[in-house]
Write an enzyme that holds these catalytic residues in place. Structure first.
Site: not given
Ligand code: ADP
Ligand code: MG
Length: 148
Positions: A26, A79, A84, A91, A104
């Site tokens: 997310t 989030e 995709h 980031y 929900r």
């Molecule tokens: P964080 O706790 O840092 O948010 P996540 O495990 O939620 O870590 O991973 C989020 C990151 O993954 C996003 O910031 C983005 O850079 C990357 N990412 C890769 N693919 C996706 C996707 N399909 N949707 C959202 N984020 C993605």
């Molecule tokens: Mg996240």
């Protein structure tokens, strides 16, 4: 009420909830984006469209708005899970979203399996809803064509 809701801003590091480990990363919005949310915007899971600056496409998304337990529920997070598979993390990228519908409320799950099942269901629901013409048309919204 608040929908459709347009938001944009920088993708920041989240709180290590391990969404990626669950196979559901997310992208977390920076605090300034969260602060702009109207007071009456309910916590919960939503669907809509998303675009990151480094990629030309508009993708379906599932978004959650909730209070972060780590910060004693003082900090709200937004989030976005994009439907995709990206080759790389994004980031620091600029994310634009249009939030179109509510799925929900935030729930407390008894197990990780229950949580994952619920999220998978949210994603399937988002996928389906966004095929409806009333929601599909927002994919071509001018918001996604404007330079940032
Ligand atoms: P964080 O706790 O840092 O948010 P996540 O495990 O939620 O870590 O991973 C989020 C990151 O993954 C996003 O910031 C983005 O850079 C990357 N990412 C890769 N693919 C996706 C996707 N399909 N949707 C959202 N984020 C993605
Ligand atoms: Mg996240």
């Amino acid at each position: 009420e608040c929908l459709p809701y347009y938001a944009e801003g920088t993708v920041v590091t989240g709180f290590g909830r391990g969404s990626k480990e669950l196979g559901i990363p997310t992208a977390n919005f920076a605090e300034d984006v969260v602060k702009k949310l109207p007071e009456n915007f309910h916590c919960g899971v939503y669907f809509g469209w998303a675009k990151i600056k480094s990629n030309g496409n508009v993708f379906k998304m599932t978004m959650s708005i909730g209070w972060n337990h780590y910060y004693h529920n003082q900090v709200k997070t937004m989030e976005t899970h994009i439907l995709h598979t990206f080759d790389e993390d994004f980031y620091g990228d600029h994310l634009k979203i249009i939030v179109l519908g509510y799925i929900r409320a935030m729930l407390n799950f008894n197990s990780l399996d229950d949580l994952i099942a619920a999220i998978k269901n949210d994603i399937a629901e988002s996928d389906k809803k966004l095929e409806q013409p009333e929601f599909k048309k927002f994919k071509d919204d001018l918001f996604f064509k404007e330079p940032t």
